[in-house]
Scaffold this active site. Structure first.
Site, mmCIF file in Angstrom:
data_model
loop_
_atom_site.group_PDB
_atom_site.id
_atom_site.type_symbol
_atom_site.label_atom_id
_atom_site.label_comp_id
_atom_site.label_asym_id
_atom_site.label_seq_id
_atom_site.Cartn_x
_atom_site.Cartn_y
_atom_site.Cartn_z
ATOM 1 N N LYS A 84 21.900 38.782 71.037
ATOM 2 C CA LYS A 84 20.824 37.798 70.960
ATOM 3 C C LYS A 84 19.803 38.131 69.866
ATOM 4 C CE LYS A 84 21.476 35.797 75.458
ATOM 5 N NZ LYS A 84 22.523 36.717 76.001
HETATM 6 C C1 LIG Z 1 23.696 36.203 76.551
HETATM 7 C C2 LIG Z 1 24.839 37.140 76.669
HETATM 8 C C3 LIG Z 1 26.169 36.693 76.798
HETATM 9 C C4 LIG Z 1 26.513 35.234 76.906
HETATM 10 O O1 LIG Z 1 26.311 34.556 75.709
HETATM 11 P P1 LIG Z 1 26.264 32.945 75.695
HETATM 12 O O2 LIG Z 1 25.937 32.568 74.313
HETATM 13 O O3 LIG Z 1 25.196 32.562 76.679
HETATM 14 O O4 LIG Z 1 27.609 32.477 76.129
HETATM 15 C C5 LIG Z 1 27.187 37.623 76.829
HETATM 16 N N1 LIG Z 1 26.919 38.938 76.786
HETATM 17 C C6 LIG Z 1 25.664 39.418 76.679
HETATM 18 C C7 LIG Z 1 25.448 40.891 76.665
HETATM 19 C C8 LIG Z 1 24.584 38.543 76.605
HETATM 20 O O5 LIG Z 1 23.336 39.032 76.528
#
Ligand SMILES: *Cc1c(COP(=O)(O)O)cnc(C)c1O
Length: 430
Positions: A107
């Site tokens: 993220k």
């Molecule tokens: C947010 C997140 C996901 C999921 O990603 P999306 O874009 O919501 O599908 C997977 N793994 C981790 C570690 C995350 O923080």
């Protein structure tokens, strides 16, 4: 780039407007009216480009009408100043490690890019905004780190006292500068309700320039397409088809990949991997989209019962189930199977999977079987972020990255706040 709302094709806005609004007023999602294809000259030179050079080419193709290329260059150079290694875990199966940014999860890509692009528009207009976020842990830290030091933006993060892990709390409360942490004497739901009420209070919202850093902001989606180009560029010389597997919750990361393919990247196939919250794999199998309450698992960032980017995926396939099914295969795994593969891959390949990456590994390994093709799964978080589960599963304590370790030594700075809107309002007005 013009964007439309998935609920109303006639509602069209500029990128700047979509960026600051986050969501269209009709509760749809913003999608580009047209997605440009990149020239073949770009794909020819792809293997020799750095991540930042790729980022500049891709973001310029999408945004150069509204953001000058030299501004995009400095944003990309600054936002993506960390490594993005591609590691072969077992024959033809690669982990794309997206966890080398400041909060050690993917993220960071979206949050850092969005923060800087907002900073550019605010500097131009002379306005200031105050971003409010309620967090149960991870989103808050990506936002805090993403916006750290960005001019004209103040960020306040509300988190429930005693209900986030010690490491998460340090990530939220030690940033300093333009980032403040409100330690709410209540639950995550209280935090969320307080933020919601602040946005509903139009007078307050206007006076304080309140804004959100919503995870479905279009400015978070665009940077999530970049690493598909980057990984593909490094694999191109092998001359084999390349498939991408994405451990998914809200499906923003996978939608980033779909965007890359629309821009011309010849990805062979996508694999959508989930834990038992298998709403999308179910849809891919039978055409029925049935959101339901989420179930808690060890890969908890994917515990999503109503994936917020599903409308975007549908839009990209012209609302056709057949077309989506032809390009994406769904897989779902329970916690026991996830833990088994974490143990096996640690033992056989000496590679520490985090629980999210483990779900991705399972899916891509199953998909590839005897195919003479390459599979890349996105490793979305550093195993040290989930060290309790990793240790309990494999018996090995993952190495905590020095940047995280150092945080534990910093003094926490938070403002203890009662779980009421009045308390938040008093803080904001002050
Ligand atoms: C947010 C997140 C996901 C999921 O990603 P999306 O874009 O919501 O599908 C997977 N793994 C981790 C570690 C995350 O923080």
């Amino acid at each position: 780039m013009k964007l439309y709302s998935t609920n109303n094709k006639d509602h069209q806005v500029s990128f700047q407007e979509a960026l600051f609004r986050g969501l269209p007023p009709d509760n749809g999602l913003y999608m580009p009216t047209a997605i440009p294809e990149l020239p073949s000259s770009f794909f020819e030179k792809l293997p020799g480009l750095s991540f930042q050079e790729i980022a500049l080419e891709v973001t310029s193709a999408l945004l150069s009408e509204e953001v000058p290329v030299e501004v995009l260059k400095s944003i990309c150079d600054d936002a993506f100043d960390f490594e993005v290694p591609l590691v072969e875990v077992s024959p033809k199966v690669y982990a794309l490690e997206l966890f080398h940014g400041p909060t050690h999860a993917f993220k960071d890509f979206g949050a850092r890019f969005m923060a800087r692009i907002m900073g550019y528009f605010l500097e131009k207009s002379g306005e200031q905004i105050h971003i409010l976020v309620a967090t149960s842990g991870d989103t808050g830290s990506a936002v805090a780190q993403g916006f750290l030091g960005v001019k004209n933006i103040k960020v306040s993060i509300l988190y429930p006292s005693g209900k986030v892990s010690p490491l998460q709390e340090k990530q939220l409360t030690t940033a300093g500068q333009n980032i403040s942490a409100l330690e709410v004497e209540g639950t995550f739901d209280d935090c969320q309700a307080m933020v919601k009420q602040a946005f509903l209070d139009q007078e307050l919202s206007k006076k304080c320039g309140l804004s959100s850093a919503n995870s479905i902001n279009i400015a978070r989606l665009i940077p999530q397409s970049l690493y598909y180009f980057w990984a593909y560029g490094q694999l191109q010389k092998q001359g084999l088809p390349v498939n991408f597997c994405v451990p998914s919750g809200n499906f923003g990361n996978l939608t980033g990949g779909l965007l890359a393919k629309k821009m011309g990247l010849p990805i062979k196939h996508f694999i959508a991997a989930t834990n038992v919250n298998d709403i999308v794999p179910q849809y891919l199998e039978n055409g029925q989209y049935e959101p339901r309450p989420s179930i808690a698992t060890i890969s908890n960032a994917m515990d999503v019962g109503a994936p917020s980017n599903f409308a975007r995926m549908q839009a990209l396939f012209g609302d056709s189930w057949e077309e989506m099914k032809a390009e994406i295969s769904g897989y779902a795994f329970d916690d026991d199977t996830t833990q088994e593969v974490m143990v096996r891959i640690q033992k056989e390949c000496d590679y520490p999977l985090d629980p999210h990456g483990a779900v991705g590994y399972l899916a891509i390994a199953d998909f590839l079987q005897d195919k003479n093709e390459i599979g890349v799964f996105l490793e979305t978080a550093h195993p040290a972020k989930f060290h309790e589960v990793v240790k309990a599963t494999t018996g090995l304590q993952p190495v905590i990255p020095p940047k995280l370790e150092a945080l534990l030594e910093l003094p926490k700075e938070s403002r203890l706040t009662p779980p009421t809107f009045e308390a938040l309002k008093a803080y904001l007005v002050e």
